[in-house]
Motif scaffolding. Structure first.
Motif, PDB file in Angstrom:
ATOM      1  N   ARG A  19      -4.779  -4.405  -1.889  1.00 63.61           N
ATOM      2  CA  ARG A  19      -4.749  -5.860  -1.734  1.00 63.61           C
ATOM      3  C   ARG A  19      -5.490  -6.496  -2.895  1.00 63.61           C
ATOM      4  O   ARG A  19      -6.207  -5.827  -3.622  1.00 63.61           O
ATOM      5  CB  ARG A  19      -5.345  -6.301  -0.411  1.00 63.61           C
ATOM      6  CG  ARG A  19      -6.784  -5.844  -0.220  1.00 63.61           C
ATOM      7  CD  ARG A  19      -7.259  -6.243   1.148  1.00 63.61           C
ATOM      8  NE  ARG A  19      -8.397  -5.435   1.543  1.00 63.61           N
ATOM      9  CZ  ARG A  19      -9.329  -5.867   2.360  1.00 63.61           C
ATOM     10  NH1 ARG A  19      -9.261  -7.067   2.873  1.00 63.61           N
ATOM     11  NH2 ARG A  19     -10.316  -5.083   2.698  1.00 63.61           N
TER      12      ARG A  19
ATOM     13  N   PRO B 121       0.829  -1.209   0.000  1.00 60.27           N
ATOM     14  CA  PRO B 121       0.000   0.000   0.000  1.00 60.27           C
ATOM     15  C   PRO B 121       0.862   1.256   0.000  1.00 60.27           C
ATOM     16  O   PRO B 121       1.770   1.402   0.808  1.00 60.27           O
ATOM     17  CB  PRO B 121      -0.805  -0.114   1.294  1.00 60.27           C
ATOM     18  CG  PRO B 121      -0.803  -1.575   1.614  1.00 60.27           C
ATOM     19  CD  PRO B 121       0.532  -2.071   1.125  1.00 60.27           C
TER      20      PRO B 121
ATOM     21  N   ASP C 291      -4.977   0.763   1.405  1.00 61.04           N
ATOM     22  CA  ASP C 291      -5.450  -0.591   1.685  1.00 61.04           C
ATOM     23  C   ASP C 291      -5.354  -1.444   0.421  1.00 61.04           C
ATOM     24  O   ASP C 291      -6.283  -2.158   0.070  1.00 61.04           O
ATOM     25  CB  ASP C 291      -6.895  -0.542   2.196  1.00 61.04           C
ATOM     26  CG  ASP C 291      -7.360  -1.876   2.754  1.00 61.04           C
ATOM     27  OD1 ASP C 291      -6.506  -2.705   3.134  1.00 61.04           O
ATOM     28  OD2 ASP C 291      -8.577  -2.108   2.790  1.00 61.04           O
TER      29      ASP C 291
END
Length: 92
Positions: free
Chosen positions: A69, A61, A67
């Motif tokens: 992912r 990140p 965030d």
């Protein structure tokens, strides 16, 4: 360069947001997305690309993707703007 010309930056956003890099020669262009009103912040044109990674890579990140992912296609979070349309065009 005038205001109507694209800025020649290339596919930098994924690197800035995730730290993942791929060779330019493996990128496949999905398309350009430029519908007026697609982004409430103003007039933006997105050129989407796809690439196959030789092995799984964990994103780091960075920048505005705090965030970052991987998500299963069957369990995506809500997507901003017209990003669902871009993803649909990508998986066709």
């Amino acid at each position: 360069m005038g205001p109507e010309q694209p800025v020649p930056l290339g596919p930098l956003d994924p690197v800035q947001d995730t730290g993942i890099t791929v060779p330019v020669d493996v990128l496949g262009q999905v398309g350009a997305f430029d519908a007026p009103g697609r982004d409430a912040r103003g007039r933006y044109v997105t050129v989407a690309y796809t690439a196959a990674l030789p092995e799984p890579v964990a994103p780091t990140p960075m920048d505005d993707a705090v965030d970052a992912r991987w998500w299963p296609l069957t369990d995506l979070p809500p997507l901003a703007f017209d990003h669902a349309d871009i993803l649909t065009a990508t998986i066709r």
